[in-house]
Scaffold this active site. Structure first.
Site, short mmCIF file in Angstrom:
data_model
loop_
_atom_site.label_atom_id
_atom_site.label_comp_id
_atom_site.label_asym_id
_atom_site.label_seq_id
_atom_site.Cartn_x
_atom_site.Cartn_y
_atom_site.Cartn_z
N CYS A 110 -14.10 -26.81 -4.04
CA CYS A 110 -13.70 -27.98 -3.25
C CYS A 110 -13.84 -29.28 -4.03
CB CYS A 110 -14.50 -28.05 -1.97
SG CYS A 110 -14.43 -26.51 -1.03
N HIS A 248 -14.77 -34.80 0.95
CA HIS A 248 -14.21 -33.46 1.14
C HIS A 248 -14.37 -33.08 2.61
CE1 HIS A 248 -13.39 -29.32 1.07
NE2 HIS A 248 -14.65 -28.93 1.15
N ASN A 278 -10.89 -26.75 6.45
CA ASN A 278 -11.31 -26.96 5.06
C ASN A 278 -10.20 -26.44 4.14
OD1 ASN A 278 -12.46 -26.85 2.52
ND2 ASN A 278 -14.40 -25.97 3.21
O1 UT7 Z 1 -16.49 -26.44 1.18
C1 UT7 Z 1 -17.69 -25.72 1.32
C2 UT7 Z 1 -17.40 -24.42 2.05
N1 UT7 Z 1 -18.45 -24.05 2.94
C3 UT7 Z 1 -18.55 -24.53 4.18
O2 UT7 Z 1 -17.80 -25.34 4.64
C4 UT7 Z 1 -19.69 -23.98 5.04
C5 UT7 Z 1 -20.74 -24.99 5.39
N2 UT7 Z 1 -21.50 -24.52 6.54
C6 UT7 Z 1 -21.07 -24.73 7.80
O3 UT7 Z 1 -20.07 -25.39 8.01
C7 UT7 Z 1 -21.89 -24.16 8.94
O4 UT7 Z 1 -23.10 -23.63 8.44
C8 UT7 Z 1 -21.11 -23.07 9.71
C9 UT7 Z 1 -19.97 -23.70 10.50
C10 UT7 Z 1 -20.56 -22.00 8.76
C11 UT7 Z 1 -22.03 -22.36 10.72
O5 UT7 Z 1 -22.62 -23.31 11.60
P1 UT7 Z 1 -24.16 -23.14 12.05
O6 UT7 Z 1 -24.42 -24.19 13.03
O7 UT7 Z 1 -24.97 -23.11 10.77
O8 UT7 Z 1 -24.16 -21.73 12.78
P2 UT7 Z 1 -24.95 -20.42 12.40
O9 UT7 Z 1 -24.47 -19.85 11.12
O10 UT7 Z 1 -26.41 -20.71 12.54
O11 UT7 Z 1 -24.52 -19.42 13.57
C12 UT7 Z 1 -24.92 -19.63 14.92
C13 UT7 Z 1 -24.36 -18.53 15.79
C14 UT7 Z 1 -24.63 -17.13 15.27
O12 UT7 Z 1 -24.92 -16.31 16.39
P3 UT7 Z 1 -26.45 -15.88 16.73
O13 UT7 Z 1 -26.92 -15.17 15.52
O14 UT7 Z 1 -27.16 -17.19 16.96
O15 UT7 Z 1 -26.31 -15.05 17.94
C15 UT7 Z 1 -23.30 -16.69 14.71
O16 UT7 Z 1 -23.09 -15.30 14.77
O17 UT7 Z 1 -22.94 -18.66 15.90
C16 UT7 Z 1 -22.33 -17.37 15.65
N3 UT7 Z 1 -21.00 -17.59 15.08
C17 UT7 Z 1 -19.89 -17.76 15.81
N4 UT7 Z 1 -19.70 -17.76 17.15
C18 UT7 Z 1 -18.45 -17.98 17.60
C19 UT7 Z 1 -20.66 -17.70 13.75
N5 UT7 Z 1 -19.35 -17.92 13.64
C20 UT7 Z 1 -18.85 -17.97 14.91
C21 UT7 Z 1 -17.55 -18.18 15.44
N6 UT7 Z 1 -17.41 -18.18 16.77
N7 UT7 Z 1 -16.49 -18.41 14.66
#
Ligand code: UT7
Length: 363
Positions: A110, A248, A278
């Site tokens: 990115c 970004h 993204n």
């Molecule tokens: O350019 C760099 C590229 N990388 C990125 O952009 C990633 C940067 N990171 C992020 O944007 C965030 O960490 C995420 C959006 C990927 C995740 O957000 P978060 O607030 O850190 O959520 P999490 O990973 O802690 O997940 C929370 C819950 C989980 O469920 P449990 O374990 O709490 O029951 C996930 O399984 O949300 C669940 N989950 C979803 N639920 C519905 C993960 N993806 C989804 C989804 N829909 N698409």
């Protein structure tokens, strides 16, 4: 003299997939995606990243009042090249009829556009080149595993391009910084695409983007803040001098947190992640072309670009806009028509993946 941006353009494919569309093919919801990322929809390409890039480049050249043959170096920043060999830059060069000049791909995740700005500026300030075409273009939806909701909902396709030429005193790229923490390279990967793959046993459906979301989130905020502050201090400016920051566009929460740490008023931060998701290297130049269209940048403005991505790479560039914020011309370049919806294109990729995942679960 430092390089100024004399032309700008973007090209996003016409097909759109909303969060509601994605909720039809995976266990997710519009509420979750909007709350955690700020994304509402993304564009889905029916053509390769080079084709997207050609249209953005033609628009940027028209805005600069330049012809393809004025270009004396072509940089193509992408993590989703059309082919590994030859470079997508050389395919773009051929399609645009650009003469025999330097053409290279830049794979910095990115941060590709910010790195490209720094490289183009170096080529121009050293006198090696006079007119550099920098394209950043991605077809990330091609890479995604549509059975993995934590990555599939985040990314989108599109391209942006700029033309860079020598400016006047105190104009152009005032400072650019590039960094990369290779020790954390495996925190964000497409691990199963390349010459480390087992060619006999590899299944192309296994290709996917993998990352540790929380770790990337934390490092992205820190990296973009650190790079932003560093270029400001090297150039002798403060965040209050910046008219527009274009970060970004990975996640609305990352953008807000980095803006807060940098101490910039949210009204001076450009955000369009809600409509594009993204788009990796392409996200900043897509936003830049929109910002120009909406007159968010005027002649002489200080503009700050900050980026973070695979590598783990980071970078920032502080640029004083040149004397012209209006395009000199408009290109009529367009992509070939697309008769499918975003969801239909995604389904073509998703259905074999979902069938295989179901077969694995059953066995
Ligand atoms: O350019 C760099 C590229 N990388 C990125 O952009 C990633 C940067 N990171 C992020 O944007 C965030 O960490 C995420 C959006 C990927 C995740 O957000 P978060 O607030 O850190 O959520 P999490 O990973 O802690 O997940 C929370 C819950 C989980 O469920 P449990 O374990 O709490 O029951 C996930 O399984 O949300 C669940 N989950 C979803 N639920 C519905 C993960 N993806 C989804 C989804 N829909 N698409």
């Amino acid at each position: 003299m430092p390089a100024i941006i004399t032309g700008w353009g973007n090209c996003v494919p016409p097909a759109v997939a909303t969060n509601h569309d994605l909720a039809q093919i995976m266990d997710t919801s519009d509420e979750w995606i909007v709350e955690r990322t700020g994304i509402s929809e993304r564009h889905v390409s029916h053509v390769g990243s080079g084709e997207l890039g050609v249209v953005a480049a033609q628009r940027a050249l028209a805005a600069a009042g330049r012809e393809p043959n004025d270009v004396d170096a072509l940089i193509f920043a992408s993590v989703s090249p059309e082919l590994l060999v030859p470079s997508t830059a050389s395919l773009v060069q051929k399609r645009m009829g650009i003469k025999d000049v330097a053409a290279m791909d830049l794979n910095v995740g990115c941060s590709g556009f910010v790195y490209g700005l720094a490289v183009a500026n170096g080529l121009i300030t050293s006198g090696v080149c006079q007119c550099v075409l920098l394209i950043a273009s991605e077809r990330l939806t091609w890479y995604l595993d549509w059975t993995l909701r934590d990555t599939a909902v985040l990314f989108g396709d599109g391209s942006g391009a700029v033309v860079m030429e020598a400016g006047g005193d105190d104009e152009g790229v005032l400072w650019a910084e590039m960094g990369n923490d290779g020790a954390a390279a495996d925190a964000l990967m497409v691990p199963n695409f390349g010459t480390s793959m087992d060619r006999i046993r590899h299944d192309m459906l296994d290709i996917t983007v993998q990352f540790d979301g929380r770790e990337i989130f934390r490092r992205a905020v820190k990296g973009m803040t650190q790079s932003g502050l560093s270029v400001l201090s090297h150039a002798g400016y403060s965040i209050d001098d910046v008219q527009l920051m274009i970060p970004h566009q990975a996640n609305r929460r990352i953008i807000d947190a980095a803006g807060h740490k940098l101490g910039i008023d949210p009204e001076r931060v450009y955000v369009n992640v809600d409509r594009f998701g993204n788009t990796s290297a392409a996200s900043i130049p897509i936003a830049l072309a929109e910002a120009m269209e909406h007159k968010r940048i005027n002649a002489g403005d200080l503009v700050l670009f900050t980026a973070f991505g695979a590598g783990l790479s980071r970078g920032a560039a502080l640029l004083r806009w040149g004397p012209r914020a209006e395009p000199l011309g408009v290109s009529d370049a367009e992509l070939p028509p697309c008769d499918a919806t975003g969801l239909e294109i995604i389904r073509r990729h998703a259905e074999p993946m979902q069938a295989r995942a179901a077969a694995r679960a059953a066995s």
